[in-house]
Design a protein around this motif. Structure first.
Motif, mmCIF file in Angstrom:
data_model
loop_
_atom_site.group_PDB
_atom_site.id
_atom_site.type_symbol
_atom_site.label_atom_id
_atom_site.label_comp_id
_atom_site.label_asym_id
_atom_site.label_seq_id
_atom_site.Cartn_x
_atom_site.Cartn_y
_atom_site.Cartn_z
ATOM 1 N N VAL A 11 55.603 79.852 61.921
ATOM 2 C CA VAL A 11 55.239 81.271 61.866
ATOM 3 C C VAL A 11 55.328 81.830 63.288
ATOM 4 O O VAL A 11 54.712 81.301 64.210
ATOM 5 C CB VAL A 11 53.810 81.461 61.308
ATOM 6 N N TYR A 14 53.995 86.602 66.970
ATOM 7 C CA TYR A 14 53.584 87.978 66.669
ATOM 8 C C TYR A 14 52.950 88.055 65.279
ATOM 9 O O TYR A 14 52.004 88.804 65.064
ATOM 10 C CB TYR A 14 54.758 88.968 66.778
ATOM 11 N N GLU A 15 53.471 87.247 64.338
ATOM 12 C CA GLU A 15 52.931 87.240 62.974
ATOM 13 C C GLU A 15 51.570 86.557 62.942
ATOM 14 O O GLU A 15 50.679 86.969 62.196
ATOM 15 C CB GLU A 15 53.899 86.567 62.009
ATOM 16 N N GLN A 16 51.399 85.520 63.746
ATOM 17 C CA GLN A 16 50.093 84.864 63.825
ATOM 18 C C GLN A 16 49.041 85.829 64.368
ATOM 19 O O GLN A 16 47.915 85.880 63.849
ATOM 20 C CB GLN A 16 50.165 83.617 64.711
ATOM 21 N N ARG A 18 49.233 89.208 64.283
ATOM 22 C CA ARG A 18 49.050 90.261 63.288
ATOM 23 C C ARG A 18 48.185 89.784 62.133
ATOM 24 O O ARG A 18 47.233 90.445 61.734
ATOM 25 C CB ARG A 18 50.418 90.736 62.769
ATOM 26 N N ALA A 19 48.509 88.595 61.610
ATOM 27 C CA ALA A 19 47.755 88.058 60.478
ATOM 28 C C ALA A 19 46.309 87.755 60.864
ATOM 29 O O ALA A 19 45.382 88.001 60.072
ATOM 30 C CB ALA A 19 48.442 86.799 59.948
ATOM 31 N N SER A 56 52.825 93.047 67.324
ATOM 32 C CA SER A 56 51.730 92.822 66.379
ATOM 33 C C SER A 56 50.910 94.087 66.190
ATOM 34 O O SER A 56 50.594 94.475 65.066
ATOM 35 C CB SER A 56 50.818 91.694 66.880
ATOM 36 N N GLU A 59 52.786 96.698 64.149
ATOM 37 C CA GLU A 59 52.797 96.392 62.715
ATOM 38 C C GLU A 59 51.435 96.647 62.086
ATOM 39 O O GLU A 59 51.356 97.115 60.948
ATOM 40 C CB GLU A 59 53.285 94.964 62.493
ATOM 41 N N GLU A 94 50.695 93.530 51.450
ATOM 42 C CA GLU A 94 50.919 93.153 52.848
ATOM 43 C C GLU A 94 49.877 92.132 53.296
ATOM 44 O O GLU A 94 50.198 91.143 53.954
ATOM 45 C CB GLU A 94 50.880 94.390 53.744
ATOM 46 N N ALA A 98 50.471 88.220 54.550
ATOM 47 C CA ALA A 98 49.922 87.697 55.804
ATOM 48 C C ALA A 98 49.059 86.457 55.542
ATOM 49 O O ALA A 98 49.139 85.465 56.266
ATOM 50 C CB ALA A 98 49.101 88.777 56.503
ATOM 51 N N ALA A 101 51.295 83.519 54.734
ATOM 52 C CA ALA A 101 51.922 83.002 55.956
ATOM 53 C C ALA A 101 50.933 82.138 56.735
ATOM 54 O O ALA A 101 51.292 81.058 57.231
ATOM 55 C CB ALA A 101 52.444 84.143 56.821
#
Length: 134
Positions: A11, A14-16, A18-19, A56, A59, A94, A98, A101
């Motif tokens: 992952v 940036y996704e970590q 954001r999540a 992040s 988003e 969404e 997240a 993920a």
């Protein structure tokens, strides 16, 4: 704000970020109006590039979870219980992506992720909902 980044994860960082922030907003750890660290400071704290944290935050803002204002920083958006059903469902989808993920990054199966969600739900009384709302 405490957030751990797994640099070996599939992952993206940036996704970590954001999540992780989305999860803290969702579970109430970050209340509406709470200030997030500046992008530059948070990037330094996490050992990430400024652009990674900026993505992040962008988003999160586009999902309606935070509000960024020049010279005022980034804050958690006020909850809007009267969202149109389609928008509420889009935000719920969404959040589900997240969460999935994050669960994958931890090596959890779909069933394991669902069980964790059920345990979390059992820990807190359900919020009142209106008919036709997510």
């Amino acid at each position: 704000m405490k957030l751990d980044i797994d640099h070996d994860s599939a992952v993206p960082p940036y996704e970590q970020v954001r999540a992780g922030i989305a999860a803290m907003i969702g579970d109430g750890t970050l209340a509406p109006g709470a200030h997030l660290p500046t992008i530059r400071q948070f990037a330094a704290d996490l050992g990430l590039a400024v652009n990674t944290v900026a993505r992040s935050y962008r988003e999160l803002e586009s999902a309606g979870l935070v509000v960024s204002r020049v010279r005022h920083g980034t804050t958690v958006a006020e909850r809007r219980p009267d969202l149109p059903p389609a928008e509420a469902m889009a935000r719920l989808d969404e959040a589900a992506r997240a969460y999935r993920a994050a669960a994958r990054a931890l090596g959890a199966s779909l069933d394991g992720a669902i069980q964790a969600l059920r345990r979390a739900d059992a820990e807190q009384p359900a919020a009142p909902t209106r008919r036709g709302r997510a």
